[in-house]
Design a protein around this motif. Sequence first.
Motif, PDB file in Angstrom:
ATOM      1  N   LYS A 161      70.694 -49.158  56.266  1.00 27.08           N
ATOM      2  CA  LYS A 161      70.259 -47.830  56.010  1.00 27.08           C
ATOM      3  C   LYS A 161      68.980 -47.596  57.091  1.00 27.08           C
ATOM      4  O   LYS A 161      68.602 -46.343  57.004  1.00 27.08           O
ATOM      5  CB  LYS A 161      69.062 -48.297  54.512  1.00 27.08           C
ATOM      6  CG  LYS A 161      68.196 -49.186  54.696  1.00 27.08           C
ATOM      7  CD  LYS A 161      67.530 -49.475  53.288  1.00 27.08           C
ATOM      8  CE  LYS A 161      66.190 -50.495  53.433  1.00 27.08           C
ATOM      9  NZ  LYS A 161      66.813 -51.567  53.986  1.00 27.08           N
ATOM     10  N   TRP A 164      70.955 -45.204  62.818  1.00 26.74           N
ATOM     11  CA  TRP A 164      71.252 -43.862  62.973  1.00 26.74           C
ATOM     12  C   TRP A 164      72.551 -43.915  63.596  1.00 26.74           C
ATOM     13  O   TRP A 164      72.927 -44.715  64.460  1.00 26.74           O
ATOM     14  CB  TRP A 164      70.309 -43.104  63.990  1.00 26.74           C
ATOM     15  CG  TRP A 164      69.044 -42.465  63.386  1.00 26.74           C
ATOM     16  CD1 TRP A 164      68.562 -42.838  62.231  1.00 26.74           C
ATOM     17  CD2 TRP A 164      68.280 -41.674  64.119  1.00 26.74           C
ATOM     18  NE1 TRP A 164      67.190 -42.067  62.106  1.00 26.74           N
ATOM     19  CE2 TRP A 164      67.194 -41.178  62.988  1.00 26.74           C
ATOM     20  CE3 TRP A 164      68.336 -40.957  65.252  1.00 26.74           C
ATOM     21  CZ2 TRP A 164      66.162 -40.522  63.406  1.00 26.74           C
ATOM     22  CZ3 TRP A 164      67.307 -39.755  65.423  1.00 26.74           C
ATOM     23  CH2 TRP A 164      66.336 -39.473  64.814  1.00 26.74           C
ATOM     24  N   THR A 173      80.854 -38.157  59.959  1.00 23.88           N
ATOM     25  CA  THR A 173      79.842 -37.984  59.026  1.00 23.88           C
ATOM     26  C   THR A 173      79.812 -38.961  57.690  1.00 23.88           C
ATOM     27  O   THR A 173      79.088 -39.509  57.363  1.00 23.88           O
ATOM     28  CB  THR A 173      79.224 -36.429  58.986  1.00 23.88           C
ATOM     29  OG1 THR A 173      78.989 -36.142  60.398  1.00 23.88           O
ATOM     30  CG2 THR A 173      78.045 -36.351  58.008  1.00 23.88           C
ATOM     31  N   ARG A 177      78.172 -42.152  56.274  1.00 20.72           N
ATOM     32  CA  ARG A 177      77.549 -41.897  54.960  1.00 20.72           C
ATOM     33  C   ARG A 177      78.103 -42.982  54.279  1.00 20.72           C
ATOM     34  O   ARG A 177      77.074 -43.840  53.376  1.00 20.72           O
ATOM     35  CB  ARG A 177      77.616 -40.612  54.493  1.00 20.72           C
ATOM     36  CG  ARG A 177      77.111 -40.474  52.891  1.00 20.72           C
ATOM     37  CD  ARG A 177      77.480 -38.794  52.574  1.00 20.72           C
ATOM     38  NE  ARG A 177      78.742 -38.639  52.434  1.00 20.72           N
ATOM     39  CZ  ARG A 177      79.745 -38.767  51.492  1.00 20.72           C
ATOM     40  NH1 ARG A 177      79.453 -39.564  50.669  1.00 20.72           N
ATOM     41  NH2 ARG A 177      81.150 -38.552  51.697  1.00 20.72           N
ATOM     42  N   GLN A 182      72.484 -43.786  58.288  1.00 23.07           N
ATOM     43  CA  GLN A 182      71.949 -42.500  58.146  1.00 23.07           C
ATOM     44  C   GLN A 182      72.591 -41.439  59.314  1.00 23.07           C
ATOM     45  O   GLN A 182      72.528 -41.784  60.601  1.00 23.07           O
ATOM     46  CB  GLN A 182      70.353 -42.416  58.766  1.00 23.07           C
ATOM     47  CG  GLN A 182      69.601 -43.415  58.064  1.00 23.07           C
ATOM     48  CD  GLN A 182      69.297 -42.826  56.829  1.00 23.07           C
ATOM     49  OE1 GLN A 182      69.064 -41.713  56.292  1.00 23.07           O
ATOM     50  NE2 GLN A 182      69.690 -43.822  55.705  1.00 23.07           N
ATOM     51  N   LYS A 196      75.053 -30.931  57.200  1.00 26.29           N
ATOM     52  CA  LYS A 196      74.069 -31.458  56.243  1.00 26.29           C
ATOM     53  C   LYS A 196      74.988 -31.555  54.781  1.00 26.29           C
ATOM     54  O   LYS A 196      74.439 -32.270  53.867  1.00 26.29           O
ATOM     55  CB  LYS A 196      72.965 -30.456  56.178  1.00 26.29           C
ATOM     56  CG  LYS A 196      72.048 -31.000  57.163  1.00 26.29           C
ATOM     57  CD  LYS A 196      70.678 -29.966  57.138  1.00 26.29           C
ATOM     58  CE  LYS A 196      69.572 -30.386  58.096  1.00 26.29           C
ATOM     59  NZ  LYS A 196      68.399 -29.796  58.126  1.00 26.29           N
ATOM     60  N   GLY A 199      76.255 -34.872  54.412  1.00 28.78           N
ATOM     61  CA  GLY A 199      75.519 -35.971  54.421  1.00 28.78           C
ATOM     62  C   GLY A 199      74.696 -36.326  55.833  1.00 28.78           C
ATOM     63  O   GLY A 199      73.781 -37.164  55.865  1.00 28.78           O
ATOM     64  N   SER A 200      74.579 -35.404  56.777  1.00 32.76           N
ATOM     65  CA  SER A 200      73.761 -35.574  57.759  1.00 32.76           C
ATOM     66  C   SER A 200      72.076 -35.223  57.449  1.00 32.76           C
ATOM     67  O   SER A 200      72.035 -34.309  56.815  1.00 32.76           O
ATOM     68  CB  SER A 200      73.985 -34.379  58.930  1.00 32.76           C
ATOM     69  OG  SER A 200      75.453 -34.740  59.513  1.00 32.76           O
ATOM     70  N   VAL A 201      71.331 -36.321  57.729  1.00 33.37           N
ATOM     71  CA  VAL A 201      69.931 -36.326  57.375  1.00 33.37           C
ATOM     72  C   VAL A 201      68.995 -35.256  58.094  1.00 33.37           C
ATOM     73  O   VAL A 201      68.244 -35.083  58.007  1.00 33.37           O
ATOM     74  CB  VAL A 201      69.398 -37.531  57.087  1.00 33.37           C
ATOM     75  CG1 VAL A 201      70.240 -38.460  56.092  1.00 33.37           C
ATOM     76  CG2 VAL A 201      69.445 -38.532  58.364  1.00 33.37           C
ATOM     77  N   LEU A 202      69.559 -35.304  59.589  1.00 35.34           N
ATOM     78  CA  LEU A 202      68.828 -34.500  60.538  1.00 35.34           C
ATOM     79  C   LEU A 202      69.904 -34.013  61.351  1.00 35.34           C
ATOM     80  O   LEU A 202      71.073 -34.470  61.416  1.00 35.34           O
ATOM     81  CB  LEU A 202      68.069 -35.483  61.397  1.00 35.34           C
ATOM     82  CG  LEU A 202      66.733 -35.785  60.810  1.00 35.34           C
ATOM     83  CD1 LEU A 202      66.266 -36.821  62.099  1.00 35.34           C
ATOM     84  CD2 LEU A 202      65.628 -34.675  60.677  1.00 35.34           C
TER      85      LEU A 202
END
Length: 217
Positions: A161, A164, A173, A177, A182, A196, A199-202
């Motif tokens: 978790k 990156w 991606t 995930r 991340q 996003k 699942g992309s967090v940034l």
Amino acid sequence: MALPKGFLFDFDGVIVDSKESHNSAWASAFKELFNTEIAPFPKELSGKSPLIIARYFCSVISKENRTNDLYNLKDEHLDKYFTVPKLLPGIREITQFLSEKKIPYGIASNATKQFLKNSIRHLDLNFTTVFGLQDYVKPKPAPEAYISLAKALNFKEEDFKDLWVFEDSLTGTNAARLAGMQPIGITTCYSKEELKAVGSVLTFQTVLEAYQYLTTK
């Protein structure tokens, strides 16, 4: 901001722009095998296993039974007529930064091992832990690629978790995930909204932007 424990990189579209390298190898292999021009490359196949891509191109001319032949010949052409891919912004900066901080990092790609080795050697990149297509039973979008790389970098499942994963494709991606990591989207191929959504967090335009984000926070 606490830095992530590790950084996992996709290759094509994140570290290098290799469209010309791959497209020319697909086109020349297809021409040699079938004596006809290849179909345009569909965006939705970005990041997929080369075997899936070979099956698609063969299906266009109803030659699915030649999928393995095209896959193998494309790999030969990729090596024989090797074109050095273009290095994308920020790679030297971030690898130097991670090395200085003693943060583990590596590559997990659906590209073949030979292409990865050739590219890394020609571009003189500082990556020593590199996983390619031949290293997996189930390539991306299955999570095996990133799980295998994380374990090779001595991470345990409880660390995942805090890792990156730089990815430019929906396929990769999803793999990140599913691995419980991340996903960080690089908008080479898909928009930030598309990345996003899976699942992309940034998201960043390039790894250089991500590096600047990490070093200025």
